[in-house]
Design an enzyme around this catalytic site. Sequence first.
Site, PDB file in Angstrom:
ATOM      1  N   GLU A  36     -24.019   3.098  15.015  1.00 51.10           N
ATOM      2  CA  GLU A  36     -25.318   2.630  14.522  1.00 51.10           C
ATOM      3  C   GLU A  36     -26.229   2.230  15.677  1.00 51.10           C
ATOM      4  O   GLU A  36     -27.447   2.453  15.625  1.00 51.10           O
ATOM      5  CB  GLU A  36     -25.110   1.467  13.558  1.00 51.10           C
TER       6      GLU A  36
ATOM      7  N   ASP B  20     -28.523   0.777  11.410  1.00 50.68           N
ATOM      8  CA  ASP B  20     -28.057   0.822  10.027  1.00 50.68           C
ATOM      9  C   ASP B  20     -29.180   1.263   9.091  1.00 50.68           C
ATOM     10  O   ASP B  20     -28.974   2.080   8.185  1.00 50.68           O
ATOM     11  CB  ASP B  20     -27.527  -0.556   9.630  1.00 50.68           C
TER      12      ASP B  20
ATOM     13  N   GLU C 115     -27.589  -2.377  16.423  1.00 55.47           N
ATOM     14  CA  GLU C 115     -26.775  -2.050  15.244  1.00 55.47           C
ATOM     15  C   GLU C 115     -27.554  -2.342  13.965  1.00 55.47           C
ATOM     16  O   GLU C 115     -27.541  -1.556  13.009  1.00 55.47           O
ATOM     17  CB  GLU C 115     -25.485  -2.863  15.268  1.00 55.47           C
TER      18      GLU C 115
END
Length: 233
Positions: free
Chosen positions: A118, A50, A46
């Site tokens: 993500e 991002d 994640e």
Amino acid sequence: MSSIDDILITCESRIGYKFRDQLLLRRCLTHSSAAETRLDSNERLEFLGDSVLGVVICEYLFQNFPDQREGQMTQMKSWLVSRQTCARVARLLNVEELILVGRGLQSIPDSILSAVVESLIAGVYFDGGMEAARQFIHTSFREELALCRPEDAENFKSQLQEITQRDVGKTPEYIVVEETGPDHARVFCIVARVGDTVFESGCGKTKKEAEQRAARNAVEALQRPTPARDAAE
């Protein structure tokens, strides 16, 4: 074929990408509540996803809006990479039921949906490279990209209305809560209300200015993690 194998095959079909590394895909879908340790969950993916999403969105905005200033592009980027947008993308991809979570979670909050999107971005990046990740983002976010308009970059009332109509099916109301100052220098304070939720007031020399500031406060509040969401992460 195990149930995990079924989940991975279904996920590949829904996101339109076939992983060479099936263990990587499994980690993309694994929330910390279902992992032996947090390092075995999708949290690190994640984190990377991002950044990859941010780069691809910035590149898209730079190439497609050559006449827009940095501030306007920053506003559009903020909208496109927000938790709410990523959660909507997760629902469009229909991956909610494929996320591996612990038995204690009765429902999947936006924070987990956003994290999975993500994580999948990072997974595609590792598995297929930057071009594969770029194509995945352009395809998965195509509806959001189509709705991204430069004229709305600083129009927070428009942003708030799109968020609330999509997420809760309601239109914001703007209520004057205070008027101060002499007639030639009035100051208006207005709140945005969506259903039973009233957001922080915004003040300005005109009602239009105050409404924009109230809408901005509401948009920023909706984009911030809430304690309930954090507890689910």
